[in-house]
Design a protein around this motif. Structure first.
Motif, PDB file in Angstrom:
ATOM      1  N   SER A 210       0.804  -1.227   0.000  1.00 39.32           N
ATOM      2  CA  SER A 210       0.000   0.000   0.000  1.00 39.32           C
ATOM      3  C   SER A 210       0.836   1.275   0.000  1.00 39.32           C
ATOM      4  CB  SER A 210      -0.956   0.010   1.192  1.00 39.32           C
ATOM      5  OG  SER A 210      -0.212  -0.005   2.396  1.00 39.32           O
ATOM      6  N   ASP A 211       2.149   1.164   0.208  1.00 35.33           N
ATOM      7  CA  ASP A 211       2.992   2.363   0.189  1.00 35.33           C
ATOM      8  C   ASP A 211       3.512   2.701  -1.213  1.00 35.33           C
ATOM      9  OD1 ASP A 211       4.598   0.095   0.233  1.00 35.33           O
ATOM     10  OD2 ASP A 211       6.066   0.928   1.622  1.00 35.33           O
ATOM     11  N   ALA A 212       3.123   1.930  -2.228  1.00 39.88           N
ATOM     12  CA  ALA A 212       3.499   2.252  -3.617  1.00 39.88           C
ATOM     13  C   ALA A 212       2.630   3.413  -4.095  1.00 39.88           C
ATOM     14  CB  ALA A 212       3.297   1.037  -4.514  1.00 39.88           C
ATOM     15  N   ASP A 213       3.269   4.421  -4.689  1.00 37.50           N
ATOM     16  CA  ASP A 213       2.504   5.591  -5.135  1.00 37.50           C
ATOM     17  C   ASP A 213       2.135   5.469  -6.616  1.00 37.50           C
ATOM     18  OD1 ASP A 213       4.755   6.372  -6.639  1.00 37.50           O
ATOM     19  OD2 ASP A 213       5.414   7.821  -5.134  1.00 37.50           O
ATOM     20  N   ALA A 214       1.420   6.466  -7.110  1.00 41.58           N
ATOM     21  CA  ALA A 214       0.931   6.441  -8.492  1.00 41.58           C
ATOM     22  C   ALA A 214       2.085   6.343  -9.489  1.00 41.58           C
ATOM     23  CB  ALA A 214       0.086   7.685  -8.773  1.00 41.58           C
ATOM     24  N   GLY A 215       3.216   6.950  -9.192  1.00 40.06           N
ATOM     25  CA  GLY A 215       4.377   6.889 -10.081  1.00 40.06           C
ATOM     26  C   GLY A 215       4.922   5.474 -10.221  1.00 40.06           C
ATOM     27  N   VAL A 216       4.926   4.743  -9.117  1.00 44.15           N
ATOM     28  CA  VAL A 216       5.386   3.350  -9.131  1.00 44.15           C
ATOM     29  C   VAL A 216       4.468   2.510 -10.023  1.00 44.15           C
ATOM     30  CG1 VAL A 216       5.580   1.259  -7.703  1.00 44.15           C
ATOM     31  CG2 VAL A 216       6.529   3.425  -6.881  1.00 44.15           C
ATOM     32  N   ILE A 217       3.165   2.701  -9.875  1.00 44.93           N
ATOM     33  CA  ILE A 217       2.193   1.922 -10.644  1.00 44.93           C
ATOM     34  C   ILE A 217       2.303   2.257 -12.134  1.00 44.93           C
ATOM     35  CG2 ILE A 217      -0.257   1.377 -10.927  1.00 44.93           C
ATOM     36  CD1 ILE A 217       1.075   0.452  -8.217  1.00 44.93           C
ATOM     37  N   GLU A 218       2.425   3.549 -12.469  1.00 47.55           N
ATOM     38  CA  GLU A 218       2.586   3.945 -13.870  1.00 47.55           C
ATOM     39  C   GLU A 218       3.867   3.354 -14.465  1.00 47.55           C
ATOM     40  OE1 GLU A 218       0.798   6.070 -16.323  1.00 47.55           O
ATOM     41  OE2 GLU A 218      -0.630   5.119 -14.974  1.00 47.55           O
ATOM     42  N   ASP A 219       4.958   3.418 -13.715  1.00 46.54           N
ATOM     43  CA  ASP A 219       6.229   2.871 -14.178  1.00 46.54           C
ATOM     44  C   ASP A 219       6.093   1.365 -14.434  1.00 46.54           C
ATOM     45  OD1 ASP A 219       9.138   3.154 -14.676  1.00 46.54           O
ATOM     46  OD2 ASP A 219       9.321   1.885 -12.892  1.00 46.54           O
ATOM     47  N   ALA A 220       5.434   0.673 -13.527  1.00 42.61           N
ATOM     48  CA  ALA A 220       5.238  -0.782 -13.674  1.00 42.61           C
ATOM     49  C   ALA A 220       4.413  -1.084 -14.916  1.00 42.61           C
ATOM     50  CB  ALA A 220       4.566  -1.352 -12.424  1.00 42.61           C
ATOM     51  N   LYS A 221       3.398  -0.262 -15.160  1.00 37.73           N
ATOM     52  CA  LYS A 221       2.542  -0.458 -16.338  1.00 37.73           C
ATOM     53  C   LYS A 221       3.372  -0.357 -17.610  1.00 37.73           C
ATOM     54  CE  LYS A 221      -0.262   2.837 -18.028  1.00 37.73           C
ATOM     55  NZ  LYS A 221      -1.409   3.743 -18.159  1.00 37.73           N
ATOM     56  N   PHE A 222       4.176   0.698 -17.733  1.00 41.88           N
ATOM     57  CA  PHE A 222       4.950   0.897 -18.957  1.00 41.88           C
ATOM     58  C   PHE A 222       6.068  -0.133 -19.099  1.00 41.88           C
ATOM     59  CE2 PHE A 222       2.942   5.135 -18.599  1.00 41.88           C
ATOM     60  CZ  PHE A 222       2.234   5.065 -19.794  1.00 41.88           C
ATOM     61  N   LYS A 223       6.701  -0.518 -17.986  1.00 41.32           N
ATOM     62  CA  LYS A 223       7.745  -1.553 -18.061  1.00 41.32           C
ATOM     63  C   LYS A 223       7.148  -2.869 -18.555  1.00 41.32           C
ATOM     64  CE  LYS A 223      11.379  -0.014 -15.024  1.00 41.32           C
ATOM     65  NZ  LYS A 223      11.347   0.703 -13.775  1.00 41.32           N
ATOM     66  N   ARG A 224       5.966  -3.220 -18.066  1.00 39.25           N
ATOM     67  CA  ARG A 224       5.331  -4.462 -18.508  1.00 39.25           C
ATOM     68  C   ARG A 224       4.959  -4.391 -19.993  1.00 39.25           C
ATOM     69  NH1 ARG A 224       5.020  -4.452 -13.287  1.00 39.25           N
ATOM     70  NH2 ARG A 224       4.718  -6.356 -12.076  1.00 39.25           N
ATOM     71  N   ARG A 225       4.434  -3.248 -20.426  1.00 35.62           N
ATOM     72  CA  ARG A 225       4.094  -3.101 -21.848  1.00 35.62           C
ATOM     73  C   ARG A 225       5.329  -3.269 -22.730  1.00 35.62           C
ATOM     74  NH1 ARG A 225      -0.389   1.788 -22.370  1.00 35.62           N
ATOM     75  NH2 ARG A 225      -2.033   0.664 -21.250  1.00 35.62           N
ATOM     76  N   GLU A 226       6.427  -2.621 -22.342  1.00 35.84           N
ATOM     77  CA  GLU A 226       7.675  -2.731 -23.116  1.00 35.84           C
ATOM     78  C   GLU A 226       8.180  -4.171 -23.118  1.00 35.84           C
ATOM     79  OE1 GLU A 226      10.186   0.071 -21.096  1.00 35.84           O
ATOM     80  OE2 GLU A 226       9.331   1.797 -22.154  1.00 35.84           O
ATOM     81  N   ALA A 227       8.141  -4.819 -21.962  1.00 33.02           N
ATOM     82  CA  ALA A 227       8.631  -6.197 -21.872  1.00 33.02           C
ATOM     83  C   ALA A 227       7.766  -7.148 -22.698  1.00 33.02           C
ATOM     84  CB  ALA A 227       8.676  -6.646 -20.413  1.00 33.02           C
ATOM     85  N   LEU A 228       6.450  -6.942 -22.707  1.00 30.79           N
ATOM     86  CA  LEU A 228       5.566  -7.791 -23.512  1.00 30.79           C
ATOM     87  C   LEU A 228       5.831  -7.589 -25.000  1.00 30.79           C
ATOM     88  CD1 LEU A 228       2.226  -7.578 -21.502  1.00 30.79           C
ATOM     89  CD2 LEU A 228       3.761  -9.556 -21.702  1.00 30.79           C
ATOM     90  N   ALA A 229       6.116  -6.358 -25.408  1.00 35.00           N
ATOM     91  CA  ALA A 229       6.462  -6.092 -26.808  1.00 35.00           C
ATOM     92  C   ALA A 229       7.790  -6.777 -27.162  1.00 35.00           C
ATOM     93  CB  ALA A 229       6.556  -4.590 -27.066  1.00 35.00           C
ATOM     94  N   ASP A 230       8.749  -6.740 -26.234  1.00 43.65           N
ATOM     95  CA  ASP A 230      10.024  -7.417 -26.438  1.00 43.65           C
ATOM     96  C   ASP A 230       9.825  -8.939 -26.518  1.00 43.65           C
ATOM     97  OD1 ASP A 230      11.377  -4.988 -26.395  1.00 43.65           O
ATOM     98  OD2 ASP A 230      12.131  -5.242 -24.354  1.00 43.65           O
ATOM     99  N   LEU A 231       8.945  -9.457 -25.662  1.00 44.04           N
ATOM    100  CA  LEU A 231       8.645 -10.900 -25.656  1.00 44.04           C
ATOM    101  C   LEU A 231       8.045 -11.301 -27.008  1.00 44.04           C
ATOM    102  CD1 LEU A 231       8.409 -13.618 -24.179  1.00 44.04           C
ATOM    103  CD2 LEU A 231       6.219 -12.811 -23.268  1.00 44.04           C
ATOM    104  N   ALA A 232       7.159 -10.473 -27.539  1.00 45.66           N
ATOM    105  CA  ALA A 232       6.542 -10.765 -28.834  1.00 45.66           C
ATOM    106  C   ALA A 232       7.603 -10.842 -29.938  1.00 45.66           C
ATOM    107  CB  ALA A 232       5.493  -9.702 -29.176  1.00 45.66           C
ATOM    108  N   LYS A 233       8.563  -9.914 -29.904  1.00 43.86           N
ATOM    109  CA  LYS A 233       9.644  -9.934 -30.906  1.00 43.86           C
ATOM    110  C   LYS A 233      10.482 -11.193 -30.775  1.00 43.86           C
ATOM    111  CE  LYS A 233      10.156  -4.950 -30.899  1.00 43.86           C
ATOM    112  NZ  LYS A 233      10.862  -3.939 -30.143  1.00 43.86           N
ATOM    113  N   ALA A 234      10.840 -11.560 -29.548  1.00 40.95           N
ATOM    114  CA  ALA A 234      11.683 -12.736 -29.325  1.00 40.95           C
ATOM    115  C   ALA A 234      10.958 -14.021 -29.714  1.00 40.95           C
ATOM    116  CB  ALA A 234      12.122 -12.797 -27.863  1.00 40.95           C
ATOM    117  N   ALA A 235       9.673 -14.120 -29.391  1.00 39.06           N
ATOM    118  CA  ALA A 235       8.906 -15.338 -29.682  1.00 39.06           C
ATOM    119  C   ALA A 235       8.668 -15.514 -31.169  1.00 39.06           C
ATOM    120  CB  ALA A 235       7.577 -15.308 -28.935  1.00 39.06           C
ATOM    121  N   ALA A 236       8.653 -14.416 -31.913  1.00 33.89           N
ATOM    122  CA  ALA A 236       8.394 -14.479 -33.358  1.00 33.89           C
ATOM    123  C   ALA A 236       9.609 -14.966 -34.147  1.00 33.89           C
ATOM    124  CB  ALA A 236       7.947 -13.108 -33.864  1.00 33.89           C
ATOM    125  N   LYS A 237      10.773 -14.977 -33.509  1.00 29.94           N
ATOM    126  CA  LYS A 237      12.000 -15.372 -34.215  1.00 29.94           C
ATOM    127  C   LYS A 237      12.037 -16.866 -34.491  1.00 29.94           C
ATOM    128  CE  LYS A 237      14.886 -11.635 -32.531  1.00 29.94           C
ATOM    129  NZ  LYS A 237      15.911 -11.225 -31.626  1.00 29.94           N
TER     130      LYS A 237
END
Length: 152
Positions: free
Chosen positions: A125-152
């Motif tokens: 509960s001590d995570a602030d809005a910035g932490v949650i936003e950062d986590a959202k974008f990191k996950r989106r980037e990682a999922l896009a990277d995963l898609a590139k790697a899996a397509a190879k």
């Protein structure tokens, strides 16, 4: 003086349809292999622990951050992995986070033969809005990277 923190959800959930067969995606979802697809990671290696039941992996990010993550659960039947961050350099601004990555084969429709994947995080509960936003974008980037790697 009133608390100036903005109330925020302490969870994040990102998902994607990866245009690759389920087996190609699931094969990459191992904590020690994240550096094989996630461009933000320089390396991911297994940390020696005193307990054979404990899987701990060190993720070294390009920005210098080093996380030690512990595998909490893994199911090759239900196709998910759950992990927690047990240490961080520099220190995190919140107490804890538990994340789960879950993969599903798409069996019909226009995405048949592809993979649906979710990556959630539940923060203390001590995570602030910035932490949650950062986590959202990191996950989106990682999922896009995963898609590139899996397509190879």
């Amino acid at each position: 003086m009133p608390d100036a923190r903005i109330p925020t959800s302490t969870s994040v959930s990102e998902s994607a349809v990866i245009e690759a067969p389920f087996s190609a995606v699931w094969h990459l979802i191992k904590l020690q292999d994240f550096s094989k697809f996630w461009s933000k990671l320089d390396k991911s290696d297994v940390v020696k622990t005193s307990s054979p039941e404990t899987d701990v992996v060190r993720w070294s990010f390009q920005d210098g951050t080093v996380l030690e993550v512990k595998q909490e659960e893994h199911s090759s039947i239900d196709h998910y992995i759950t992990y927690s961050v047990i240490s961080s350099q520099p220190a995190l601004s919140y107490t804890s986070v538990v994340s789960t990555i879950r993969a599903y084969p798409v069996t019909s429709g226009k995405h048949e033969g592809h993979t649906f994947i979710t990556w959630t995080g539940n923060f203390s509960s001590d995570a602030d809005a910035g932490v949650i936003e950062d986590a959202k974008f990191k996950r989106r980037e990682a999922l896009a990277d995963l898609a590139k790697a899996a397509a190879k």
